[in-house]
Design a protein around this motif. Structure first.
Motif, PDB file in Angstrom:
ATOM      1  N   LEU A 124       0.855  -1.160   0.190  1.00 38.69           N
ATOM      2  CA  LEU A 124      -0.155   0.050   0.104  1.00 38.69           C
ATOM      3  C   LEU A 124       0.938   1.272  -0.108  1.00 38.69           C
ATOM      4  CD1 LEU A 124      -2.871  -0.699   2.638  1.00 38.69           C
ATOM      5  CD2 LEU A 124      -2.985  -0.404   0.210  1.00 38.69           C
ATOM      6  N   ILE A 125       0.376   2.225  -0.709  1.00 37.23           N
ATOM      7  CA  ILE A 125       1.142   3.658  -0.606  1.00 37.23           C
ATOM      8  C   ILE A 125       0.084   4.551  -0.100  1.00 37.23           C
ATOM      9  CG2 ILE A 125       0.483   3.854  -2.911  1.00 37.23           C
ATOM     10  CD1 ILE A 125       2.759   5.852  -2.997  1.00 37.23           C
ATOM     11  N   GLU A 126       0.640   5.428   0.914  1.00 36.29           N
ATOM     12  CA  GLU A 126      -0.045   6.452   1.572  1.00 36.29           C
ATOM     13  C   GLU A 126       0.412   7.684   1.088  1.00 36.29           C
ATOM     14  OE1 GLU A 126      -1.025   6.134   5.837  1.00 36.29           O
ATOM     15  OE2 GLU A 126       0.109   8.146   5.889  1.00 36.29           O
ATOM     16  N   ILE A 127      -0.690   8.321   0.726  1.00 34.74           N
ATOM     17  CA  ILE A 127      -0.081   9.876   0.437  1.00 34.74           C
ATOM     18  C   ILE A 127      -0.927  10.896   1.130  1.00 34.74           C
ATOM     19  CG2 ILE A 127      -0.265  11.730  -1.422  1.00 34.74           C
ATOM     20  CD1 ILE A 127      -1.361   9.255  -3.037  1.00 34.74           C
ATOM     21  N   ASN A 128      -0.069  11.684   2.185  1.00 39.36           N
ATOM     22  CA  ASN A 128      -0.820  12.294   2.965  1.00 39.36           C
ATOM     23  C   ASN A 128      -0.572  14.186   2.695  1.00 39.36           C
ATOM     24  OD1 ASN A 128       1.638  12.672   4.505  1.00 39.36           O
ATOM     25  ND2 ASN A 128       1.202  10.457   4.811  1.00 39.36           N
ATOM     26  N   PHE A 129      -1.592  14.808   3.275  1.00 37.76           N
ATOM     27  CA  PHE A 129      -1.608  16.421   2.952  1.00 37.76           C
ATOM     28  C   PHE A 129      -1.989  17.171   3.990  1.00 37.76           C
ATOM     29  CE2 PHE A 129      -1.879  16.229  -1.708  1.00 37.76           C
ATOM     30  CZ  PHE A 129      -2.482  14.950  -2.141  1.00 37.76           C
ATOM     31  N   LEU A 145      -3.681   3.783  -1.271  1.00 39.13           N
ATOM     32  CA  LEU A 145      -3.855   3.202  -2.572  1.00 39.13           C
ATOM     33  C   LEU A 145      -3.071   1.819  -2.844  1.00 39.13           C
ATOM     34  CD1 LEU A 145      -3.345   6.218  -4.831  1.00 39.13           C
ATOM     35  CD2 LEU A 145      -5.360   5.260  -4.413  1.00 39.13           C
ATOM     36  N   PRO A 146      -3.554   0.641  -3.506  1.00 34.24           N
ATOM     37  CA  PRO A 146      -2.747  -0.528  -3.453  1.00 34.24           C
ATOM     38  C   PRO A 146      -1.525   0.159  -4.468  1.00 34.24           C
ATOM     39  CG  PRO A 146      -5.046  -0.509  -4.680  1.00 34.24           C
ATOM     40  CD  PRO A 146      -4.944   0.679  -4.027  1.00 34.24           C
TER      41      PRO A 146
END
Ligand code: ATP
Ligand code: MG
Length: 255
Positions: free
Chosen positions: A183-188, A249-250
């Protein structure tokens, strides 16, 4: 006796987890239903509006050009033209929102997408004295996404963050891999106005807005796009402190 206590404790914990999962699923279902209802409605209204706006826009431009520069009537035609432009952008938002999505998934580098979006808002960040910090994962995570849709996501989230920080602040954009790189995490994260708890539960609802010129569709579009990518999005916010949006997101394993 101990064993029974332990067992009932475990059972209670399991029950509690199941209850939380049920609540989350129920909330997601409600959001989905609201989105699909509003989507159908929006599609019809938006097309009708756009056709009429086109005619108004062309006619008023014609009139505007007929008046000599300096003619005070130009102020009125200019005002109409500005409003037509604003309505056009709202209807474009509506059409995006209502359009059935046919995503084209391709391998992409999320850092490039983030950088491209940041370059679009660079000037705005300077004007608003917002410092941007990129906390990207060392390895460029490869994911399969629709570039255009994902740019819409990043642009909407960054646009909201900038709205929340009209005069100075910090925007931190981070990525990280987890769950064994699946999984990839994108944080704002922004240091803006934050939201009261009652708002947090409504922000993904179509047409919910606290912005003077907002349509309240940005986050509904974001939610839908993330769903199309089989990902998830959640938010944490504290009033007057700031807000974090987290997307998961996967990921694609690199060969
Ligand atoms: N980073 C943020 N900080 C504080 N409030 C936020 C943030 N992001 C969203 N919100 C709140 O959620 C609301 C809904 O956001 P959304 O992007 O859906 O619509 P909008 O920004 O108001 O309008 P638009 O359709 O133009 O995006 C905002 O009006 C604001 O009240
Ligand atoms: Mg928005």
């Amino acid at each position: 006796m101990r064993a029974i206590e332990q067992e009932s404790g475990d059972l209670l914990e399991e029950l509690d987890d199941a209850y939380k999962l049920l609540r989350k699923t129920q909330e997601e279902l409600i959001i989905k239903e609201k989105l699909s209802m509003a989507g159908g409605l929006a599609a019809g209204v938006a097309h009708e509006l756009r056709n009429s706006l086109n005619i108004i826009g062309i006619s008023v431009q014609y009139l505007h050009d007929k008046f000599n520069p300096g003619d005070e009537r130009r102020e009125f035609t200019k005002a109409i033209m500005n409003k037509v432009e604003k309505l056009n952008s709202v209807t474009t938002d509506l059409i995006h929102f209502a359009r059935p999505q046919h995503p084209q998934f391709k391998k992409a580098n999320i850092h490039k997408i983030l950088d491209r979006t940041l370059s679009l808002v660079k000037f705005k960040c300077i004007v608003q004295k917002v410092r941007v910090v990129r906390n990207y994962a060392a390895n460029s995570p490869c994911i399969e996404i629709d570039n255009e849709l994902m740019e819409q996501v990043t642009l909407n989230l960054i646009d909201n963050a900038l709205w929340a920080m009209p005069e100075r602040g910090k925007l931190i954009i981070g990525t990280r891999m987890f769950d064994d790189n699946n999984l990839i995490e994108i944080n704002f994260t922004d240091t803006g106005c934050g939201m009261p708890r009652k708002d947090v539960s409504c922000i993904f609802d179509p047409f919910f807005t606290q912005r003077e010129n907002g349509t309240g569709l940005g986050l509904s579009i974001v939610h839908r796009i993330i769903e199309t990518h089989k990902g998830s999005i959640d938010v944490e916010s504290e009033l007057k402190k700031g807000t974090t949006f987290r997307i998961r997101l996967p990921a694609l394993q690199k060969e």
